[in-house]
Design an enzyme around this catalytic site. Structure first.
Site, PDB file in Angstrom:
ATOM      1  N   ASP A  93      62.942  94.837  -6.252  1.00  0.00           N
ATOM      2  CA  ASP A  93      62.272  94.421  -7.482  1.00  0.00           C
ATOM      3  C   ASP A  93      63.261  94.555  -8.639  1.00  0.00           C
ATOM      4  OD1 ASP A  93      62.417  97.107  -8.105  1.00  0.00           O
ATOM      5  OD2 ASP A  93      60.325  97.512  -7.700  1.00  0.00           O
ATOM      6  N   ASP A 266      53.476  93.320  -0.754  1.00  0.00           N
ATOM      7  CA  ASP A 266      54.044  94.666  -0.671  1.00  0.00           C
ATOM      8  C   ASP A 266      53.127  95.627  -1.402  1.00  0.00           C
ATOM      9  OD1 ASP A 266      55.498  96.028  -3.307  1.00  0.00           O
ATOM     10  OD2 ASP A 266      55.048  93.904  -3.539  1.00  0.00           O
ATOM     11  N   CYS A 304      43.337 100.758  18.038  1.00  0.00           N
ATOM     12  CA  CYS A 304      44.760 100.626  17.690  1.00  0.00           C
ATOM     13  C   CYS A 304      45.625 101.099  18.849  1.00  0.00           C
ATOM     14  CB  CYS A 304      45.060 101.448  16.441  1.00  0.00           C
ATOM     15  SG  CYS A 304      46.798 101.420  15.930  1.00  0.00           S
ATOM     16  N   CYS A 306      48.965 101.770  18.509  1.00  0.00           N
ATOM     17  CA  CYS A 306      50.227 102.323  18.015  1.00  0.00           C
ATOM     18  C   CYS A 306      50.524 103.651  18.712  1.00  0.00           C
ATOM     19  CB  CYS A 306      50.193 102.503  16.494  1.00  0.00           C
ATOM     20  SG  CYS A 306      49.293 103.958  15.889  1.00  0.00           S
ATOM     21  N   CYS A 309      48.117 106.578  17.763  1.00  0.00           N
ATOM     22  CA  CYS A 309      46.765 106.506  18.329  1.00  0.00           C
ATOM     23  C   CYS A 309      46.767 106.697  19.845  1.00  0.00           C
ATOM     24  CB  CYS A 309      46.115 105.174  17.951  1.00  0.00           C
ATOM     25  SG  CYS A 309      45.687 105.077  16.194  1.00  0.00           S
ATOM     26  N   HIS A 335      51.001 105.197  11.378  1.00  0.00           N
ATOM     27  CA  HIS A 335      49.797 104.446  11.739  1.00  0.00           C
ATOM     28  C   HIS A 335      49.423 103.432  10.663  1.00  0.00           C
ATOM     29  CE1 HIS A 335      45.709 103.437  12.934  1.00  0.00           C
ATOM     30  NE2 HIS A 335      45.361 103.711  11.680  1.00  0.00           N
TER      31      HIS A 335
END
Length: 369
Positions: A93, A266, A304, A306, A309, A335
């Site tokens: 930015d 974002d 989930c 991931c 999890c 997560h």
């Protein structure tokens, strides 16, 4: 070409679309959520873990890196990619949002902004040219123009004058970034006013940028106001350039933005709330540090897949968070970022199959805001 955007598919029922951005450091499938690495690090995550969860591009913050450790030091290290051990694309930015959010510490002039560091009160000056110089030192793939970020709420006359200066600054930014492989994005401002947003888009198109961002939203306005601004702003933006909605990152906001034709998002939210024990799940956000989860030996989200999890329970993660153990923040951050990145992947798939609205409706049937 060092930067290119290709529109691959436009969904039939909505403005949702799938595209591909090509940069020097790799390709990005859109729509995409970009994790924020303010201080040249996504808090608690290693670059290897970011790759593991499917991150395609990350952000870094010009203002903070200018103050510490200094853009010249980062340039000496070989740029941000070498400095932080990240081989993929990086967006920086302009520093504008941070400068203007410290309104009691700054003075705005046509030439630029005089401000005091929030760290030690030291005096600094950033102009469009200096912002571009800092971002050249950082070596990011996508550079944001230096714009004024008006406060919310702000009256029409203030926003109109601010917009005129932002356009003049955008012209100066483009002039400064000639002869570089970095892609400079213009930023659409104008508050909640349709005519100002339209005028902003038209002026930026006259200057010409490889991508366009929508700024000045998610700064305190009502959710309905933000969506209304998107409804009348996105349609006047070019179809053949990426559209970036700055600072927006709840699951529902991503869904609504994609529906309206946004390509890039974002937000610090997923990492910030993670450090306080809040996580996204398929059924809505929960605060796992709460007492009700002390004996809950199920995953954060049973839908989930991931790493977190698959291996840890709510009860254990609550224990870590309550004891201020670093691992707790690492697991919740991992997560949350996975959840959003996977959500974007699922949306891309639904758009490709012209089934986005089916996905949209099923999401809201389960997800409670």
């Amino acid at each position: 070409m060092s930067f290119n955007f290709e529109l691959l598919h436009q969904e039939k029922e909505t403005a949702a679309r799938v595209g591909k951005i090509t940069t020097v450091h790799g390709e990005i499938e859109t729509p995409i959520f970009m994790p924020v690495g303010t201080q040249a690090t996504v808090k608690s995550m290693t670059p290897e873990e970011l790759w593991e969860i499917g991150s395609q591009i990350i952000l870094a913050n010009t203002y903070h890196l200018y103050l510490r450790p200094g853009s010249k030091l980062i340039a000496e290290a070989g740029g941000l990619h070498e400095f932080m051990h990240w081989d993929g694309p990086i967006l920086t930015d302009s520093g504008g949002f941070q400068v203007f959010s410290l309104s009691d510490l700054n003075e705005i002039t046509e030439e630029g902004v005089y401000f005091r560091s929030h760290l030690d009160g030291s005096k600094h000056f950033i102009s469009p040219e200096i912002s571009m110089e800092i971002q050249r030192d950082l070596g990011s793939d996508i550079v944001m123009a230096f714009d004024e970020c008006p406060p919310h709420p702000a009256d029409y006359d203030y926003l109109a004058k601010s917009l005129e200066m932002t356009i003049r600054w955008a012209e100066r930014c483009k002039k400064e970034m000639q002869d570089t492989e970095q892609a400079l994005f213009g930023i659409v401002q104008g508050g909640v006013y349709r005519d100002l947003r339209k005028a902003s888009v038209e002026a930026l198109l006259d200057i010409g940028f490889p991508g366009y961002a929508i700024g000045g939203l998610s700064v305190g306005e009502k959710k309905e106001e933000m969506l209304e601004v998107l409804d009348f702003t996105v349609p006047v933006m070019p179809e053949d350039k990426p559209r970036y909605l700055m600072g927006v990152g709840t699951p529902e906001d991503l869904l609504e933005g994609v529906k309206r034709g946004i390509d890039m998002f974002d937000c610090v939210l997923p990492t910030r709330i993670a450090r306080h024990g809040a996580v996204f799940t398929s059924h809505g956000r929960i605060t796992v540090r709460n007492a009700e989860y002390a004996r809950d030996f199920t995953p954060l989200d049973d839908e989930c897949d991931c790493y977190v999890c698959q291996n840890y329970t709510r009860g254990y993660i609550r224990h870590l968070i309550k004891r201020n153990e670093i691992l707790g923040a690492r697991l919740t951050t991992y997560h949350n970022l996975y959840f959003l990145i996977n959500l974007m992947e699922e949306m891309r798939d639904a758009i490709q199959r012209d089934r986005f609205m089916e996905f949209y409706r099923k999401f809201y049937q389960k997800y409670k805001i």
